[in-house]
Design an enzyme around this catalytic site. Structure first.
Site, PDB file in Angstrom:
ATOM      1  N   HIS A 148      13.090   0.085  16.706  1.00 43.21           N
ATOM      2  CA  HIS A 148      12.232  -0.393  15.595  1.00 43.21           C
ATOM      3  C   HIS A 148      13.095  -0.358  13.734  1.00 43.21           C
ATOM      4  O   HIS A 148      12.390  -0.516  13.304  1.00 43.21           O
ATOM      5  CB  HIS A 148      11.585  -0.988  15.940  1.00 43.21           C
ATOM      6  CG  HIS A 148      10.723   0.361  15.947  1.00 43.21           C
ATOM      7  ND1 HIS A 148      10.372   1.531  16.281  1.00 43.21           N
ATOM      8  CD2 HIS A 148       9.756   0.758  14.771  1.00 43.21           C
ATOM      9  CE1 HIS A 148       9.610   2.278  15.704  1.00 43.21           C
ATOM     10  NE2 HIS A 148       9.305   2.211  14.813  1.00 43.21           N
TER      11      HIS A 148
HETATM   12  C1  UD1 Z   1       5.853   0.318  11.305  1.00 41.36           C
HETATM   13  C2  UD1 Z   1       5.547   1.935  10.490  1.00 41.36           C
HETATM   14  C3  UD1 Z   1       6.608   2.679  11.648  1.00 41.36           C
HETATM   15  C4  UD1 Z   1       6.192   2.855  12.506  1.00 41.36           C
HETATM   16  C5  UD1 Z   1       6.433   1.829  13.175  1.00 41.36           C
HETATM   17  C6  UD1 Z   1       5.663   1.295  14.613  1.00 41.36           C
HETATM   18  C7  UD1 Z   1       4.902   2.225   7.818  1.00 41.36           C
HETATM   19  C8  UD1 Z   1       6.333   2.052   6.374  1.00 41.36           C
HETATM   20  N1  UD1 Z   1       6.750   2.148   8.863  1.00 41.36           N
HETATM   21  O1  UD1 Z   1       7.036   0.268  11.053  1.00 41.36           O
HETATM   22  O2  UD1 Z   1       6.925   4.685  10.589  1.00 41.36           O
HETATM   23  O3  UD1 Z   1       7.167   3.762  13.509  1.00 41.36           O
HETATM   24  O4  UD1 Z   1       4.985   0.447  12.713  1.00 41.36           O
HETATM   25  O5  UD1 Z   1       5.777  -0.248  14.988  1.00 41.36           O
HETATM   26  O6  UD1 Z   1       4.359   2.277   7.613  1.00 41.36           O
HETATM   27  N2  UD1 Z   1       4.586  -7.417  12.771  1.00 41.36           N
HETATM   28  C9  UD1 Z   1       4.831  -8.096  13.363  1.00 41.36           C
HETATM   29  N3  UD1 Z   1       2.679  -8.034  13.773  1.00 41.36           N
HETATM   30  C10 UD1 Z   1       2.420  -7.146  13.992  1.00 41.36           C
HETATM   31  C11 UD1 Z   1       2.871  -6.821  12.800  1.00 41.36           C
HETATM   32  C12 UD1 Z   1       4.272  -6.497  12.407  1.00 41.36           C
HETATM   33  O7  UD1 Z   1       4.767  -9.608  14.109  1.00 41.36           O
HETATM   34  O8  UD1 Z   1       1.802  -6.956  14.431  1.00 41.36           O
HETATM   35  C13 UD1 Z   1       6.283  -7.978  12.117  1.00 41.36           C
HETATM   36  C14 UD1 Z   1       5.923  -8.273  10.589  1.00 41.36           C
HETATM   37  O9  UD1 Z   1       6.791  -9.271  10.180  1.00 41.36           O
HETATM   38  C15 UD1 Z   1       6.259  -7.447   9.896  1.00 41.36           C
HETATM   39  C16 UD1 Z   1       8.096  -6.934  10.597  1.00 41.36           C
HETATM   40  O10 UD1 Z   1       7.440  -6.830  12.262  1.00 41.36           O
HETATM   41  O11 UD1 Z   1       6.983  -7.676   8.355  1.00 41.36           O
HETATM   42  C17 UD1 Z   1       7.723  -5.364  10.581  1.00 41.36           C
HETATM   43  O12 UD1 Z   1       5.554  -4.441  10.268  1.00 41.36           O
HETATM   44  P1  UD1 Z   1       5.499  -3.519   9.358  1.00 41.36           P
HETATM   45  O13 UD1 Z   1       3.878  -3.098  10.090  1.00 41.36           O
HETATM   46  O14 UD1 Z   1       6.125  -3.698   7.609  1.00 41.36           O
HETATM   47  O15 UD1 Z   1       7.276  -2.306   9.454  1.00 41.36           O
HETATM   48  P2  UD1 Z   1       7.001  -2.024  11.242  1.00 41.36           P
HETATM   49  O16 UD1 Z   1       8.393  -1.988  11.238  1.00 41.36           O
HETATM   50  O17 UD1 Z   1       6.428  -2.020  12.267  1.00 41.36           O
END
Ligand code: UD1
Length: 367
Positions: free
Chosen positions: A209
């Site tokens: 991821h």
């Molecule tokens: C975040 C953390 C990362 C961790 C990861 C675990 C930061 C900078 N990064 O990254 O260190 O390893 O979580 O999962 O804090 N989304 C959904 N549903 C959700 C959450 C996110 O669909 O419940 C999608 C959204 O479109 C979002 C993307 O996933 O834009 C990324 O989510 P985000 O929280 O920005 O970062 P992660 O890649 O999950």
């Protein structure tokens, strides 16, 4: 003493669960859980609260997704209001996600004592958002709870007072041991992945991821090439993170039919799969540690790790992100590797040590 324990994203929930449970041993501590809402899907959030045996959050900030600046700012604004209302003496933040940094900065500016759990880890790779989160949080924390000696050394080099650094072990491993005990009592047939595991007893477990791996088409295609080679030898179980799902669709990444794409899994289903995997392939931080604790061979699809102890004890191989690097490391991990041991204090008692340290200050100050 009012303490706020902050969680926002999936890897945080595993870390706060044992800390919260242990806080209940201290009648004078009123520990409340804050969920920033950085992760919000059922499969990325609620299912963990259910699996991990922690109560519903006392406060839900509902921040949601956004660019780093937007997400961080939303968390800061709502957490500031909460701190003004609750006036906590202590704020505990865990790990290295945006919620960790956002709540840490707010807490410190409001004069709260700030404790960072999993402090001091460094990848020395400033292109990782988590590295920036770790460095900023550590630059303002009062108490540093560290998982491995390298983290303590990093903090000392950065000028931190040795008395504020505590090698307590690893709260992820506290949670892991607790959950292993729990899933042993569950009828395995109740797991949604039970028949998949029965039908493919010799499998690889994969998670992927990191933005650096899945947001860049060329890198992701290279990784997929390696995965398809591995899948020609054995089944690959791949719970797909939402960020990764978006990239698979956008780049039209093609996987072999022997790569089983699954929805994100709850903690227990995930553990049920990876604990018996031939090899775990991952770019996660936590899984490098959890596999080390159970001596499951791990191949990390990254150029660096902020958790060098996992490589030192021999359970983890850093593969890089090229197809050759991943395939070679996978083969090495299959061939008679013999991890030399479990890192000091990864024994399930880290949370107990954390609260004992905080209690030590107590004599009137905190507890
Ligand atoms: C975040 C953390 C990362 C961790 C990861 C675990 C930061 C900078 N990064 O990254 O260190 O390893 O979580 O999962 O804090 N989304 C959904 N549903 C959700 C959450 C996110 O669909 O419940 C999608 C959204 O479109 C979002 C993307 O996933 O834009 C990324 O989510 P985000 O929280 O920005 O970062 P992660 O890649 O999950």
């Amino acid at each position: 003493m009012r303490a706020l324990l902050v969680a926002g994203a999936r890897p945080n929930f595993m870390k706060i669960a044992p800390i919260y449970r242990e806080s209940l041993m201290y009648p004078r501590v009123d520990c409340r859980i804050v969920h920033t809402g950085q992760h919000y899907d059922h499969s990325m959030s609620d299912i963990f609260f259910h699996d991990l045996g922690i109560p519903e959050p006392d406060f839900h900030l509902g921040s949601g997704s956004g660019s780093h600046a937007v997400q961080t700012a939303k968390i800061m604004m709502t957490f500031e209001k909460l701190c003004e209302q609750e006036r906590p003496a202590l704020v505990m933040v865990v790990g290295d996600v945006n919620s960790t940094l956002a709540c840490g900065v707010v807490a410190k500016k409001l004069g709260c004592r700030l404790a960072h759990v999993e402090a001091g880890l460094r990848s020395f790779d400033m292109t990782m958002p988590e590295e920036i989160n770790r460095m900023v949080t550590d630059s303002i924390s009062d108490d540093f709870f560290v998982t491995e000696e390298s983290a303590a050394r990093n903090l000392l080099k950065e000028g931190k007072d040795a008395l504020s650094i505590h090698l307590v072990g690893n709260v992820m491993i506290d949670n892991l041991f607790y959950q292993l005990g729990k899933i042993e009592k569950i009828d395995p047939r109740t797991f949604s992945v039970f028949s998949l595991k029965q039908e493919n007893p010799d499998y690889v477990f994969l998670t992927l991821h990191r933005p650096s791996n899945v947001d860049c088409r060329r890198t992701f295609e290279g990784i997929a090439t390696a995965l398809n080679v591995i899948a020609s030898e054995r089944a690959v179980f791949f719970p797909v993170h939402p960020r990764t799902a978006k990239s698979i669709a956008e780049f039209g990444i093609r996987f072999s039919s022997n790569i089983h794409l699954l929805s994100p899994l709850g903690f227990q289903e995930s553990l049920f799969l990876w604990k018996d995997a031939k090899v775990v392939l991952t770019d996660s931080g936590g899984l490098q540690e959890e596999t080390t604790a159970l001596r499951v061979p791990c191949v990390t699809i990254r150029e660096n790790t902020e958790r060098p102890i996992t490589v030192e004890v021999g359970s983890n191989i850093l593969a890089g992100t090229t197809p050759e690097g991943i395939i070679n490391s996978y083969r090495k991990s299959l061939n008679g590797r013999n991890p030399s041991g479990i890192p000091p204090k990864w024994d399930g008692l880290a949370s107990e040590r954390i609260w004992r340290v905080l209690g030590g200050y107590s004599e009137g100050i905190i507890l």
